[in-house]
Design an enzyme around this catalytic site. Structure first.
Site, PDB file in Angstrom:
ATOM      1  N   HIS A   4      10.572 -11.692  -0.986  1.00  0.00           N
ATOM      2  CA  HIS A   4       9.382 -10.875  -0.723  1.00  0.00           C
ATOM      3  C   HIS A   4       9.394  -9.644  -1.635  1.00  0.00           C
ATOM      4  O   HIS A   4      10.372  -8.899  -1.691  1.00  0.00           O
ATOM      5  CB  HIS A   4       9.301 -10.455   0.744  1.00  0.00           C
ATOM      6  CG  HIS A   4       7.979  -9.846   1.087  1.00  0.00           C
ATOM      7  ND1 HIS A   4       6.909 -10.612   1.499  1.00  0.00           N
ATOM      8  CD2 HIS A   4       7.515  -8.585   0.979  1.00  0.00           C
ATOM      9  CE1 HIS A   4       5.857  -9.825   1.660  1.00  0.00           C
ATOM     10  NE2 HIS A   4       6.194  -8.587   1.348  1.00  0.00           N
ATOM     11  N   ALA A   5       8.293  -9.442  -2.356  1.00  0.00           N
ATOM     12  CA  ALA A   5       8.254  -8.404  -3.386  1.00  0.00           C
ATOM     13  C   ALA A   5       8.489  -7.008  -2.814  1.00  0.00           C
ATOM     14  O   ALA A   5       8.001  -6.678  -1.739  1.00  0.00           O
ATOM     15  CB  ALA A   5       6.901  -8.436  -4.085  1.00  0.00           C
ATOM     16  N   HIS A  30       0.784  -3.875  -7.822  1.00  0.00           N
ATOM     17  CA  HIS A  30       1.056  -3.247  -6.530  1.00  0.00           C
ATOM     18  C   HIS A  30       2.443  -2.600  -6.535  1.00  0.00           C
ATOM     19  O   HIS A  30       2.613  -1.431  -6.168  1.00  0.00           O
ATOM     20  CB  HIS A  30       0.954  -4.305  -5.413  1.00  0.00           C
ATOM     21  CG  HIS A  30       1.317  -3.798  -4.056  1.00  0.00           C
ATOM     22  ND1 HIS A  30       0.380  -3.382  -3.139  1.00  0.00           N
ATOM     23  CD2 HIS A  30       2.528  -3.604  -3.466  1.00  0.00           C
ATOM     24  CE1 HIS A  30       0.998  -2.962  -2.046  1.00  0.00           C
ATOM     25  NE2 HIS A  30       2.301  -3.098  -2.216  1.00  0.00           N
ATOM     26  N   GLU A  31       3.438  -3.362  -6.977  1.00  0.00           N
ATOM     27  CA  GLU A  31       4.816  -2.850  -6.964  1.00  0.00           C
ATOM     28  C   GLU A  31       4.997  -1.695  -7.943  1.00  0.00           C
ATOM     29  O   GLU A  31       5.620  -0.696  -7.632  1.00  0.00           O
ATOM     30  CB  GLU A  31       5.820  -3.974  -7.277  1.00  0.00           C
ATOM     31  CG  GLU A  31       5.808  -5.123  -6.269  1.00  0.00           C
ATOM     32  CD  GLU A  31       5.942  -4.677  -4.812  1.00  0.00           C
ATOM     33  OE1 GLU A  31       6.561  -3.627  -4.559  1.00  0.00           O
ATOM     34  OE2 GLU A  31       5.416  -5.369  -3.930  1.00  0.00           O
ATOM     35  N   HIS A  41       3.988   1.601  -6.602  1.00  0.00           N
ATOM     36  CA  HIS A  41       5.033   2.293  -5.837  1.00  0.00           C
ATOM     37  C   HIS A  41       5.955   3.063  -6.789  1.00  0.00           C
ATOM     38  O   HIS A  41       6.277   4.224  -6.556  1.00  0.00           O
ATOM     39  CB  HIS A  41       5.888   1.280  -5.073  1.00  0.00           C
ATOM     40  CG  HIS A  41       5.218   0.651  -3.891  1.00  0.00           C
ATOM     41  ND1 HIS A  41       4.639   1.385  -2.890  1.00  0.00           N
ATOM     42  CD2 HIS A  41       5.061  -0.654  -3.525  1.00  0.00           C
ATOM     43  CE1 HIS A  41       4.161   0.562  -1.949  1.00  0.00           C
ATOM     44  NE2 HIS A  41       4.391  -0.681  -2.323  1.00  0.00           N
ATOM     45  N   GLU A  50       0.945   2.199  -0.405  1.00  0.00           N
ATOM     46  CA  GLU A  50       0.534   0.808  -0.573  1.00  0.00           C
ATOM     47  C   GLU A  50      -0.782   0.672  -1.343  1.00  0.00           C
ATOM     48  O   GLU A  50      -1.090  -0.403  -1.854  1.00  0.00           O
ATOM     49  CB  GLU A  50       0.401   0.130   0.795  1.00  0.00           C
ATOM     50  CG  GLU A  50       1.688   0.083   1.611  1.00  0.00           C
ATOM     51  CD  GLU A  50       2.831  -0.623   0.899  1.00  0.00           C
ATOM     52  OE1 GLU A  50       2.559  -1.459   0.019  1.00  0.00           O
ATOM     53  OE2 GLU A  50       3.998  -0.319   1.220  1.00  0.00           O
ATOM     54  N   HIS A  87       7.560  -8.889   7.379  1.00  0.00           N
ATOM     55  CA  HIS A  87       7.685  -7.515   7.848  1.00  0.00           C
ATOM     56  C   HIS A  87       8.202  -7.411   9.277  1.00  0.00           C
ATOM     57  O   HIS A  87       8.691  -6.363   9.678  1.00  0.00           O
ATOM     58  CB  HIS A  87       6.338  -6.805   7.706  1.00  0.00           C
ATOM     59  CG  HIS A  87       5.831  -6.821   6.288  1.00  0.00           C
ATOM     60  ND1 HIS A  87       5.438  -7.978   5.659  1.00  0.00           N
ATOM     61  CD2 HIS A  87       5.673  -5.826   5.376  1.00  0.00           C
ATOM     62  CE1 HIS A  87       5.063  -7.699   4.420  1.00  0.00           C
ATOM     63  NE2 HIS A  87       5.193  -6.393   4.220  1.00  0.00           N
ATOM     64  N   TYR A 109      -0.717  -1.327   5.351  1.00  0.00           N
ATOM     65  CA  TYR A 109      -1.496  -2.222   4.487  1.00  0.00           C
ATOM     66  C   TYR A 109      -2.960  -2.244   4.890  1.00  0.00           C
ATOM     67  O   TYR A 109      -3.840  -2.415   4.056  1.00  0.00           O
ATOM     68  CB  TYR A 109      -0.912  -3.636   4.501  1.00  0.00           C
ATOM     69  CG  TYR A 109       0.523  -3.679   4.056  1.00  0.00           C
ATOM     70  CD1 TYR A 109       0.865  -3.421   2.730  1.00  0.00           C
ATOM     71  CD2 TYR A 109       1.541  -3.945   4.960  1.00  0.00           C
ATOM     72  CE1 TYR A 109       2.191  -3.446   2.318  1.00  0.00           C
ATOM     73  CE2 TYR A 109       2.868  -3.971   4.555  1.00  0.00           C
ATOM     74  CZ  TYR A 109       3.191  -3.724   3.235  1.00  0.00           C
ATOM     75  OH  TYR A 109       4.506  -3.744   2.830  1.00  0.00           O
TER      76      TYR A 109
HETATM   77  O1  X8Z Z   1       4.338  -6.728   1.566  1.00  0.00           O
HETATM   78  C1  X8Z Z   1       3.511  -6.420   0.723  1.00  0.00           C
HETATM   79  C2  X8Z Z   1       3.984  -5.900  -0.601  1.00  0.00           C
HETATM   80  C3  X8Z Z   1       5.293  -5.208  -0.389  1.00  0.00           C
HETATM   81  S1  X8Z Z   1       5.497  -3.734  -1.217  1.00  0.00           S
HETATM   82  C4  X8Z Z   1       4.124  -7.045  -1.572  1.00  0.00           C
HETATM   83  N1  X8Z Z   1       2.194  -6.599   0.972  1.00  0.00           N
HETATM   84  C5  X8Z Z   1       1.716  -7.103   2.260  1.00  0.00           C
HETATM   85  C6  X8Z Z   1       2.100  -8.541   2.476  1.00  0.00           C
HETATM   86  O2  X8Z Z   1       2.521  -9.197   1.531  1.00  0.00           O
HETATM   87  O3  X8Z Z   1       1.957  -9.023   3.612  1.00  0.00           O
HETATM   88  C7  X8Z Z   1       1.108  -6.266   0.079  1.00  0.00           C
HETATM   89  C8  X8Z Z   1      -0.134  -6.627   0.793  1.00  0.00           C
HETATM   90  C9  X8Z Z   1       0.230  -6.953   2.214  1.00  0.00           C
HETATM   91 ZN    ZN Z   2       3.893  -2.334  -1.172  1.00  0.00          ZN
END
Ligand code: X8Z
Ligand code: ZN
Length: 581
Positions: free
Chosen positions: A319-320, A349-350, A353, A377, A477, A487
Site C-alpha cells: 500500500h503506497a 499523491h505521494e 506528501h 492528503e 487502513h 481522505y
Molecule cells: O491510502 C491512500 C494513499 C496513502 S498515502 C495511497 N489513499 C486512500 C486509499 O487508497 O484508500 C489515497 C486515496 C484514498
Molecule cells: Zn496519502
C-alpha cells in the site's frame, strides 16, 4: 495543578522536541524496514520501537494535562495540544499492554501485507495488486465474485485481534483524557469533536445529490450489462462490479459506461505503456510537475532509498505511502508501482506528501505536520487535477489536446474516481467511530459495516456475509490503524484548492481544463501554506490559499456541474436512490 505552568510546559515541550523526535526517527526506521521486509524479526523490532514512542508520548501528554495553562504562551499551549494528538494510537501505560497493542497492530498489518488468494485455474497465489488488476479488467461476474470473495477472506483472522486492539487503544486514549480513540481522532480539527462530526456530515449533505445521480447512472448501465437480476434497477449495486476491490473508486469500469457521443478520449495507461515509461520515470515525471511550479528537486537519497518496485523474494506492504524518516529531508516513497493512469495519480499523491513535509521542516518538531490531515492528503491530488489534456500535450504524452466535445467523457471518468469515492471516504471512520465508542461491538462488526456501505454508498456484498467475516479488515487502513476521514476531507479540499488557484490565476474556462503546470505563482501560494505546517489552526491555512475559513464542497460541485447536467438527462425516468439509504 501539579506544577507552575510556564516552566513545566516548557520542559515538556523541550523533552518532546528532543527525546520524542529521537524515538520517532528510530520508530520510522524500524517501520520502514518492517514494511519493506516483513518477517518475525522486523515485526518485533517495529512494535518495540512504536511502543517506545507511544509510552513516551503518553507520559508527556499526561504531564501536559496536569499543567496550569495560565500564563503559558499560546504557541506552547498549541504544542501541548498537538502533543496529545500526535499519534493515531495511544496505549495503556502498562508496559505489557502497551507492547501487546503494538504487536496486535503489527500482526494485523502483516496479515494484510501477506494476503494472497489463488483463483481457480491459476498456477500461483495472487497478491492484492494482481487481484486488483484483474478486478479492474474483468467483466465476468462469476470471476469478479471469486476475486472479491478471495481477497475479503484476509479479514477473518484479524477479527479477535481487532476487538482486543479496540479495547487496548481505548484504554490508552482514556488515560490521556479522551472518551475513546474515535473521539481522539475527531479532536484533531481545531474544533470540538462533535462539531467536527457535524462538519463532515454537512459536507456529505452538500455532495450527496451529485453522488446519487452518478450512482443512478452507473446502476442503469450495469443493469443493462449484467442484467436486472444481478443489478436490480432500484437496489444497491453489487460491490464486485465496480472495478475496485472496495468499490471506492469506479474509474476502471469507465469503458463500459463511456458516453457514445464522446468516445473514450485517450487512454493514459496505454500511452505510458507504449512510451515504455518505467516506474522510476513515472516518478520523475511527477517530480518535474512540482519543479515546474517552483519546488526544489527531491534529494538524491530519495532516489536511492525509495521503494518503487515490488521486490522479489520477500514480503512487503505494497500500500503506497510517503515517508520523512528524519523529519528533515530523508524523504521516500514506498510503492509497488504499476505503470497505469491510476498509479500515475498515486505517485503525485505521494510526492505531494513529500513536498509538504519538506516545506515545514523548519518548524519546531511538534508543528511538523499539515494544517489538518485532510490537507496532507489533498496536496498531491490537487496537482493531479492539473493533469489535463493540455498538460499531457505539453509534456509530449498526447499529440494534441482532444476537442472539448470529449469533455463529458473526461469529466465522467474523473467523477468515477472522485465523486464515487466520497461516501466511502466518509463511512470508514463513521464505522470506526462507533466501534471505538462501544456503540458497535464484535457481534455487529460485519453487519454494521454492510449496513453503512449500503446506506452511504448504495452497494451490497456479492455473496452472503456473516459475523465470521471481518470485511473492514480487508481495507489497509483498518489493520494499520490509519484514520480515514482525512481522505474524505481531501476529496473536498483538493477542489477548493484547485478552484482558488484557478481564480487567482485569472482562469475563466471550465475548472477541469485548468492546470497549474509551470505556474510559479500558484506554486508559491501552495508553498506558503505548506510552510505553516501545523503552527496555526487549519482555517488560517485554508484562508491563506483560498480566502475562505471553512471547508466547502461547492468547488467540487462547480467542477462537475457540466457533467451533473448531462447525468441528470441521461438518468431521466430512471430510479434514483435505493432502499435503506
Ligand atoms: O491510502 C491512500 C494513499 C496513502 S498515502 C495511497 N489513499 C486512500 C486509499 O487508497 O484508500 C489515497 C486515496 C484514498
Ligand atoms: Zn496519502
Amino acid at each position: 495543578m501539579a506544577n507552575s505552568g510556564a516552566a513545566e510546559s516548557q520542559a515538556i515541550v523541550v523533552e518532546a522536541e528532543t527525546r520524542l523526535l529521537d524515538l520517532s526517527i528510530e520508530a520510522q526506521r524500524a517501520a520502514w524496514v518492517y514494511e519493506t521486509f516483513i518477517n518475525e524479526d522486523t515485526e518485533r523490532l517495529t512494535s518495540k520501537a512504536d511502543a517506545r514512542v507511544t509510552l513516551a508520548t503518553v507520559d508527556l501528554a499526561k504531564r501536559a494535562a496536569r499543567v496550569d495553562l495560565g500564563g503559558v504562551p499560546a504557541e506552547t499551549q498549541r504544542k501541548l495540544k498537538l502533543l496529545r494528538l500526535s499519534l493515531p494510537l495511544l496505549s495503556p501505560s502498562d508496559p505489557a499492554e502497551s507492547e501487546e497493542l503494538a504487536r496486535l497492530v503489527a500482526s494485523m498489518r502483516g496479515r494484510y501485507g501477506k494476503g494472497r488468494y489463488r483463483p481457480q485455474g491459476a498456477a500461483e497465489d495472487w497478491d492484492l495488486a494482481a487481484l486488483s488488476r484483474r478486478m479492474a479488467e474483468s467483466r465476468n461476474a462469476t470471476e469478479l465474485e471469486e476475486l472479491w470473495t478471495g481477497w475479503h477472506a484476509v479479514g477473518r483472522p484479524m477479527r479477535p485481534e481487532f476487538s482486543r486492539y479496540v479495547e487496548l487503544a481505548n484504554r490508552g486514549a482514556r488515560e490521556v483524557g479522551f472518551a475513546d480513540t474515535g473521539a481522539m481522532w475527531r479532536s484533531k480539527y481545531d474544533m470540538p469533536p462533535d462539531e467536527f462530526a457535524q462538519e463532515a456530515e454537512r459536507l456529505w449533505t452538500q455532495v450527496r445529490p451529485l453522488y446519487r445521480t452518478l450512482h443512478a447512472f452507473v446502476r442503469k448501465r450495469l443493469s443493462t450489462v449484467y442484467g436486472p437480476t444481478l443489478v436490480p434497477p432500484a437496489g444497491p449495486i453489487p460491490a464486485h462490479l465496480l472495478g475496485n476491490m472496495w468499490s471506492q473508486t469506479w474509474e476502471h469500469i469507465y469503458p463500459v459506461l463511456a458516453p457514445s457521443e464522446s468516445g473514450a478520449g485517450y487512454d493514459l495507461t496505454q500511452i505510458l505503456k507504449e512510451r515504455g515509461v518505467d516506474e522510476r520515470e513515472l516518478v520523475r515525471i511527477a517530480e518535474r510537475f512540482f519543479l515546474s511550479v517552483g519546488f526544489e528537486r527531491l534529494p538524491a537519497t530519495f532516489w536511492d532509498r525509495s521503494m518503487f518496485v515490488k521486490p522479489a523474494g520477500r514480503e512487503v506492504l505494497c500500500h503506497a505511502s510517503a515517508w520523512d524518516i528524519d523529519f528533515v529531508d530523508d524523504l521516500r516513497i514506498k510503492m509497488c508501482i504499476d505503470v497505469t493512469e491510476e498509479e500515475f495519480y498515486v505517485v503525485h499523491h505521494e510526492l505531494g506528501h513529500n513536498f509538504y513535509q519538506r516545506a515545514y521542516r523548519d518548524q519546531p518538531f511538534l508543528f511538523r505536520d499539515s494544517a489538518n490531515d485532510g490537507f496532507h492528503e489533498a496536496v498531491g491530488d490537487t496537482i493531479s487535477l492539473s493533469i489535463t489534456p493540455e498538460y499531457l500535450t505539453r509534456i509530449g504524452l498526447l499529440p494534441g489536446a482532444p476537442d472539448p466535445s470529449q469533455d463529458t467523457g473526461l469529466l465522467l471518468k474523473k467523477a468515477l474516481e472522485k465523486v464515487a469515492f466520497l461516501p466511502f471516504g466518509l463511512l470508514v471512520d463513521r464505522w470506526r467511530w462507533q466501534v471505538f465508542s462501544g456503540e458497535l461491538g464484535p457481534a455487529d462488526y460485519n453487519s454494521s459495516w454492510w449496513e453503512m456501505r449500503r446506506r452511504y454508498q448504495g452497494i451490497a456484498p456479492p455473496v452472503g456475509r456473516s459475523e465470521q467475516d471481518f470485511d473492514p479488515g480487508a481495507k489497509a487502513h483498518v489493520p494499520s490503524n490509519t484514520p480515514y476521514m482525512r481522505y474524505f476531507l481531501a476529496s473536498i479540499l483538493q477542489f477548493q484548492f484547485h478552484r482558488a488557484l484557478a481564480e487567482s490565476s485569472g482562469w475563466d474556462g471550465p475548472l477541469h481544463r485548468f492546470s497549474i503546470y509551470g505556474n510559479r505563482e500558484a506554486g508559491a501560494k501552495l508553498k506558503r501554506m505548506f510552510e505553516l505546517g501545523a503552527s496555526r489552526p487549519w482555517p488560517d491555512a485554508l484562508e491563506m490559499l483560498t480566502g475562505s475559513r471553512t471547508m466547502d464542497a461547492s468547488a467540487i460541485l462547480d467542477y462537475f456541474r457540466p457533467l451533473n447536467e448531462w447525468l441528470t438527462q441521461a438518468t431521466e425516468g430512471a430510479p434514483m436512490g435505493w432502499p435503506g439509504e
